[in-house]
Design a protein around this motif. Sequence first.
Motif, PDB file in Angstrom:
ATOM      1  N   MET A  24       3.164  21.070  28.231  1.00 64.09           N
ATOM      2  CA  MET A  24       3.121  21.146  26.534  1.00 64.09           C
ATOM      3  C   MET A  24       1.954  20.449  25.952  1.00 64.09           C
ATOM      4  O   MET A  24       1.437  19.215  26.875  1.00 64.09           O
ATOM      5  CB  MET A  24       4.319  20.799  25.968  1.00 64.09           C
ATOM      6  N   VAL A  25       1.076  20.916  25.334  1.00 65.28           N
ATOM      7  CA  VAL A  25       0.020  20.162  24.631  1.00 65.28           C
ATOM      8  C   VAL A  25       0.349  19.703  23.242  1.00 65.28           C
ATOM      9  O   VAL A  25       0.457  20.457  22.392  1.00 65.28           O
ATOM     10  CB  VAL A  25      -1.172  21.153  24.706  1.00 65.28           C
ATOM     11  N   PRO A  26      -0.050  18.392  22.912  1.00 65.66           N
ATOM     12  CA  PRO A  26       0.313  17.853  21.748  1.00 65.66           C
ATOM     13  C   PRO A  26      -0.899  18.394  20.814  1.00 65.66           C
ATOM     14  O   PRO A  26      -2.026  18.578  20.863  1.00 65.66           O
ATOM     15  CB  PRO A  26       0.146  16.322  21.812  1.00 65.66           C
ATOM     16  N   ALA A  27      -0.288  18.575  19.370  1.00 69.00           N
ATOM     17  CA  ALA A  27      -1.017  19.061  18.526  1.00 69.00           C
ATOM     18  C   ALA A  27      -1.427  18.198  17.434  1.00 69.00           C
ATOM     19  O   ALA A  27      -0.455  17.456  17.026  1.00 69.00           O
ATOM     20  CB  ALA A  27      -0.644  20.236  17.569  1.00 69.00           C
ATOM     21  N   LEU A  28      -2.593  17.669  16.827  1.00 72.03           N
ATOM     22  CA  LEU A  28      -2.934  16.733  15.910  1.00 72.03           C
ATOM     23  C   LEU A  28      -3.334  17.547  14.600  1.00 72.03           C
ATOM     24  O   LEU A  28      -4.360  18.295  14.708  1.00 72.03           O
ATOM     25  CB  LEU A  28      -3.780  15.929  16.475  1.00 72.03           C
ATOM     26  N   PHE A  29      -2.879  17.291  13.717  1.00 71.54           N
ATOM     27  CA  PHE A  29      -3.248  17.677  12.347  1.00 71.54           C
ATOM     28  C   PHE A  29      -3.646  16.479  11.358  1.00 71.54           C
ATOM     29  O   PHE A  29      -3.017  15.347  11.437  1.00 71.54           O
ATOM     30  CB  PHE A  29      -2.208  18.473  11.725  1.00 71.54           C
ATOM     31  N   ARG A  30      -4.849  16.562  10.848  1.00 76.18           N
ATOM     32  CA  ARG A  30      -5.431  15.503   9.851  1.00 76.18           C
ATOM     33  C   ARG A  30      -5.455  16.165   8.620  1.00 76.18           C
ATOM     34  O   ARG A  30      -5.438  17.377   8.345  1.00 76.18           O
ATOM     35  CB  ARG A  30      -6.541  15.175  10.269  1.00 76.18           C
ATOM     36  N   PRO A  31      -5.235  15.290   7.616  1.00 73.49           N
ATOM     37  CA  PRO A  31      -5.442  15.754   6.225  1.00 73.49           C
ATOM     38  C   PRO A  31      -6.394  16.813   5.938  1.00 73.49           C
ATOM     39  O   PRO A  31      -7.520  16.469   6.290  1.00 73.49           O
ATOM     40  CB  PRO A  31      -5.374  14.657   5.321  1.00 73.49           C
ATOM     41  N   VAL A  32      -6.396  17.855   5.498  1.00 71.38           N
ATOM     42  CA  VAL A  32      -7.543  18.820   5.067  1.00 71.38           C
ATOM     43  C   VAL A  32      -7.498  19.161   3.778  1.00 71.38           C
ATOM     44  O   VAL A  32      -6.507  19.181   2.929  1.00 71.38           O
ATOM     45  CB  VAL A  32      -7.077  20.089   5.833  1.00 71.38           C
ATOM     46  N   LEU A  33      -8.867  18.927   3.090  1.00 72.02           N
ATOM     47  CA  LEU A  33      -8.570  19.221   1.503  1.00 72.02           C
ATOM     48  C   LEU A  33      -9.259  20.636   1.327  1.00 72.02           C
ATOM     49  O   LEU A  33     -10.094  21.213   2.146  1.00 72.02           O
ATOM     50  CB  LEU A  33      -9.940  18.306   1.093  1.00 72.02           C
ATOM     51  N   HIS A  34      -8.604  21.119   0.470  1.00 72.65           N
ATOM     52  CA  HIS A  34      -8.626  22.758   0.263  1.00 72.65           C
ATOM     53  C   HIS A  34      -9.006  22.877  -1.016  1.00 72.65           C
ATOM     54  O   HIS A  34      -8.059  22.770  -2.025  1.00 72.65           O
ATOM     55  CB  HIS A  34      -7.441  23.302   0.851  1.00 72.65           C
TER      56      HIS A  34
END
Length: 179
Positions: free
Chosen positions: A1-11
């Motif tokens: 399993m591969v960890p996923a990293l999400f950072r705040p994204v401005l849209h």
Amino acid sequence: MVPALFRPVLHPTRECPARTRGFKKQMSGFNVERIGNAARSLAVGRHAYNIAREHAQTRKQFDRRLCEFQGLQWKFADMAVKLEAAQLLLYKAASAADNDLPSAFDTAVAKLTCNQAGFEVSNEAMQVMGATGYSDECLVEYCMRRTRGWMIAGGSTEILKNRIAESVFGERFPQRPNK
């Protein structure tokens, strides 16, 4: 399993689908998917019907082919009517899709009818086949499982009935209590 990293994204707000009416357009596209779902369910139900019809024409009981028994003749007549009626509603929704995006009403009616017809015909075909139809080695058993799954995918029968009722009454009804 591969960890996923999400950072705040401005849209940018101006590109939000809700502000550009993109969400409504995307949901209208969902109606086209429902036509495909309905077609698959109907085709699989028709396949189960054809398998059971061939079985009824060749299988004998009491020195008679199954298709010679009036009760089974009526069962096949009912199955044929369900398939033909569903096919016409599917054609109606699909032809509307050819001209523009189909209405939620047409696609909900077609999907509901095709899903129910596909499942009910597959179920009756299994009944005609007896224990053979219930075996996982028989395509009729597979057809029944597929059509049952398509009754849930792309909007369950209950959700479709909500969409149909909204069109009938010309208004949306909240399904959650007001807070």
